[in-house]
Design a protein around this motif. Structure first.
Motif, PDB file in Angstrom:
ATOM      1  N   PRO A 105     -68.170 -52.007  58.642  1.00 23.72           N
ATOM      2  CA  PRO A 105     -69.232 -52.997  58.456  1.00 23.72           C
ATOM      3  C   PRO A 105     -69.130 -54.114  59.492  1.00 23.72           C
ATOM      4  O   PRO A 105     -68.038 -54.503  59.904  1.00 23.72           O
ATOM      5  N   GLN A 106     -70.265 -54.617  59.911  1.00 19.76           N
ATOM      6  CA  GLN A 106     -70.265 -55.698  60.881  1.00 19.76           C
ATOM      7  C   GLN A 106     -69.589 -56.946  60.333  1.00 19.76           C
ATOM      8  O   GLN A 106     -69.169 -57.814  61.100  1.00 19.76           O
ATOM      9  N   LEU A 123     -74.928 -56.534  54.203  1.00 24.09           N
ATOM     10  CA  LEU A 123     -73.943 -57.517  54.630  1.00 24.09           C
ATOM     11  C   LEU A 123     -72.525 -57.123  54.232  1.00 24.09           C
ATOM     12  O   LEU A 123     -71.590 -57.227  55.032  1.00 24.09           O
ATOM     13  N   LEU A 124     -72.341 -56.678  53.003  1.00 24.91           N
ATOM     14  CA  LEU A 124     -71.004 -56.434  52.490  1.00 24.91           C
ATOM     15  C   LEU A 124     -70.458 -55.061  52.840  1.00 24.91           C
ATOM     16  O   LEU A 124     -69.253 -54.914  53.072  1.00 24.91           O
ATOM     17  N   LEU A 125     -71.325 -54.046  52.857  1.00 25.00           N
ATOM     18  CA  LEU A 125     -70.858 -52.675  53.068  1.00 25.00           C
ATOM     19  C   LEU A 125     -71.384 -52.059  54.358  1.00 25.00           C
ATOM     20  O   LEU A 125     -70.962 -50.952  54.718  1.00 25.00           O
ATOM     21  N   TYR A 139     -63.781 -51.944  50.339  1.00 20.43           N
ATOM     22  CA  TYR A 139     -64.305 -52.607  51.534  1.00 20.43           C
ATOM     23  C   TYR A 139     -64.033 -54.107  51.547  1.00 20.43           C
ATOM     24  O   TYR A 139     -63.869 -54.695  52.610  1.00 20.43           O
ATOM     25  N   LEU A 140     -63.998 -54.733  50.375  1.00 21.46           N
ATOM     26  CA  LEU A 140     -63.949 -56.193  50.353  1.00 21.46           C
ATOM     27  C   LEU A 140     -62.561 -56.735  50.024  1.00 21.46           C
ATOM     28  O   LEU A 140     -62.056 -57.622  50.702  1.00 21.46           O
ATOM     29  N   ARG A 141     -61.965 -56.255  48.947  1.00 20.28           N
ATOM     30  CA  ARG A 141     -60.671 -56.748  48.485  1.00 20.28           C
ATOM     31  C   ARG A 141     -60.613 -58.274  48.545  1.00 20.28           C
ATOM     32  O   ARG A 141     -59.712 -58.848  49.160  1.00 20.28           O
ATOM     33  N   PRO A 142     -61.595 -58.971  47.981  1.00 18.11           N
ATOM     34  CA  PRO A 142     -61.622 -60.420  48.150  1.00 18.11           C
ATOM     35  C   PRO A 142     -60.502 -61.147  47.447  1.00 18.11           C
ATOM     36  O   PRO A 142     -60.224 -62.286  47.754  1.00 18.11           O
ATOM     37  N   GLY A 164     -58.539 -57.368  53.841  1.00 21.60           N
ATOM     38  CA  GLY A 164     -57.324 -56.588  53.789  1.00 21.60           C
ATOM     39  C   GLY A 164     -57.052 -55.814  55.054  1.00 21.60           C
ATOM     40  O   GLY A 164     -56.004 -55.214  55.199  1.00 21.60           O
ATOM     41  N   SER A 165     -57.993 -55.777  55.990  1.00 23.31           N
ATOM     42  CA  SER A 165     -57.778 -55.035  57.224  1.00 23.31           C
ATOM     43  C   SER A 165     -57.030 -55.909  58.213  1.00 23.31           C
ATOM     44  O   SER A 165     -56.859 -57.096  58.017  1.00 23.31           O
TER      45      SER A 165
END
Length: 534
Positions: A341-342, A456-458, A503-506, A524-525
């Protein structure tokens, strides 16, 4: 896809779009040791292959220019033969296969010069395995993996079959003449009716009973790095006729041919390949694949099964990864999501500028659009470097006036900050983009807001997200989603909920990193060094 396999699938599918390894043992794109293509080539040559480094540099300086120059001369010599075959023929005559002296003279000339062209570029050997089926046995050929612009070399052992190409290529000098010579099937990306005509033409030629030569497809539709097969497009399988799979391999000690989504550009690949003393290509014809009645009726099923057969023969995974425009995506459940994702790239840009998303006071108003210019964007995010501002601003969708919706910025910064758990983040997303109902109390999330959130998120393509929104709304009485329905989808759905958390792991805070190591992102990346893209 089973819910528990999402994490594994997302990890393995990333191999589809990593830059091609120029040398054996090159680390993946997410490795901390990743560097630009040029740096990897020369560093590896100097450290791992010291005896060949001087030879490679010498050939690159002396042999490559001569080879490329001679190859371009041969390319232009192809033009008279290509022009002669179709000169004076009407469009109606070109709807039938060309025969007679035109076929004999021009076909032989183009075939011979094409082999000479690849020979001059260093492809001294084309090794053929298996037996090519006749046009009656297999009217369609499908070649994979498609990894480089050198792949048309497979046309030579196939005796120049017909191809499918973009209509825009007709305007390219020499290439356009060769497409007319080939009587290629042309598809226009700008004409929706073009795809239907292509399907009809493929079916007409494939069912001509051997009247037409075979049609060659690269069913992946774009180039990958040979580490996995992209999802096959169904175009080659719509006619429901037998196909012959054709495998392409480049078993060279240095992989200089791969031209993937990210990595070296055309000139660099061309120059490095021409610097090789000898390049080899293996073309293997697999047994003809005859479809079952179910596969004949379902081109997607047919394509998936042929993809698995070819992947097994190659010893690589068959994936669900495909490209939507220039965006690599995978299909997870009923949703298409970007492999990268951007949002992740935006996080790299902001952290490189020393900006912590959590320190930005966005002040976005829930449910109300506020369009901002690039200058206001820079003020809100406290950015001063023009290049950084332009780079960050480009990640958001702009209207006709070049403005972006500040709600998009607010949600992106909240996701990158990592200060909210997933429930809080999805609630914020709903509050930002939900709208008042025309009739009745409460607010609902309609297709535009839903597609914006997922984009936006994915990194989901907006059309795919809108299609999913319509399917979700069919399960209820309204054309919008309530907060409960949206969170059921994003948090509790066994498949899509896992996707959001992956994708998020906020809730995961970035851990302290040793000095000199890439900073961790909120999702997390790990931020890898910026890769040079051509």
């Amino acid at each position: 896809m089973a819910p528990g396999s999402v994490q594994e699938a997302l990890g393995s599918l990333q191999t589809c779009v990593q830059p091609a390894a120029c040398l054996p043992g090159r680390d993946s794109r997410t490795s901390k040791k990743q560097a630009s293509f040029s740096h990897t080539v020369w560093a590896a040559l100097s450290l791992r292959l010291p005896r060949r480094a001087g030879q490679f540099c010498l050939l690159g300086a002396l042999l490559a220019p001569i080879r490329v120059l001679l190859a371009f001369i041969v390319l232009f010599l192809l033009w008279p033969f290509a022009w002669l075959q179709v000169a004076g023929l009407t469009e109606e005559q070109l709807q039938e296969p060309i025969t007679g002296w035109r076929k004999t003279v021009c076909h032989s000339g183009v075939l011979g010069l094409s082999r000479l062209l690849f020979f001059l570029l260093g492809f001294l050997r084309i090794r053929v395995r298996g037996e090519r089926a006749s046009r009656l046995q297999a009217p369609v050929l499908v070649a994979a993996p498609h990894s480089t612009f050198f792949d048309p070399i497979v046309l030579l052992p196939c005796d120049l079959p017909k191809v499918v190409s973009r209509a825009e290529n007709l305007s390219v000098p020499v290439i356009g003449a060769l497409l007319r010579f080939n009587q290629a099937i042309l598809v226009s990306r700008h004409d929706p009716a073009s795809r239907r005509r292509v399907v009809e033409e493929v079916r007409r030629r494939a069912t001509s009973g051997g009247k037409w030569p075979q049609v060659l497809f690269f069913p992946e539709g774009t180039c990958s790095n040979k580490k996995a097969l992209l999802k096959f497009k169904p175009g080659a399988f719509i006619a429901g006729v037998p196909v012959q799979p054709v495998l392409i391999r480049y078993p060279n000690s240095l992989d200089t041919t791969s031209w993937a989504w990210r990595g070296p550009g055309v000139l660099k690949v061309l120059w490095l390949t021409a610097s090789q003393p000898c390049s080899v290509v293996d073309v293997e014809f697999l047994p003809v694949y005859r479809p079952s009645p179910e596969e004949s009726r379902d081109p997607t099923l047919y394509a998936n099964n042929v993809q698995r057969v070819m992947a097994q023969a190659l010893g690589i995974p068959a994936t669900e990864c495909e490209f939507v425009g220039s965006l690599p995506v995978i299909v997870v459940g009923r949703l298409k999501v970007a492999l990268e994702p951007q949002l992740w790239e935006l996080g790299k840009v902001l952290r490189k500028a020393g900006l912590s998303p959590g320190r930005v006071d966005t002040g976005a108003e829930p449910g109300r659009s506020r369009m901002i210019s690039q200058e206001e964007f820079a003020r809100q995010l406290q950015l001063s470097d023009p290049q950084t501002v332009a780079g960050a601003f480009s990640y958001f969708q702009q209207d006709a006036k070049g403005l972006v919706d500040f709600r998009d910025v607010a949600l992106a910064l909240a996701a990158l900050d990592g200060g909210r758990n997933l429930e809080e983040l999805t609630r914020l997303a709903f509050e930002l983009f939900a709208e008042e109902q025309a009739e009745g109390p409460g607010r609902l999330l309609y297709k535009d807001g839903f597609s914006t959130i997922l984009h936006l998120l994915l990194g989901s393509p907006r059309p795919a997200a809108m299609t999913l929104h319509a399917e979700l709304c069919q399960e209820g009485p309204c054309q919008g989603l309530s907060l409960g329905q949206f969170q059921d989808f994003s948090l509790h759905d066994p498949l899509h909920g896992k996707l959001f958390s992956t994708y998020l792991r906020p809730s995961q805070k970035p851990h302290a990193s040793p000095p000199g190591s890439p900073p961790a992102l909120a999702n997390g990346s790990v931020q890898a060094p910026k890769q040079k893209g051509d």
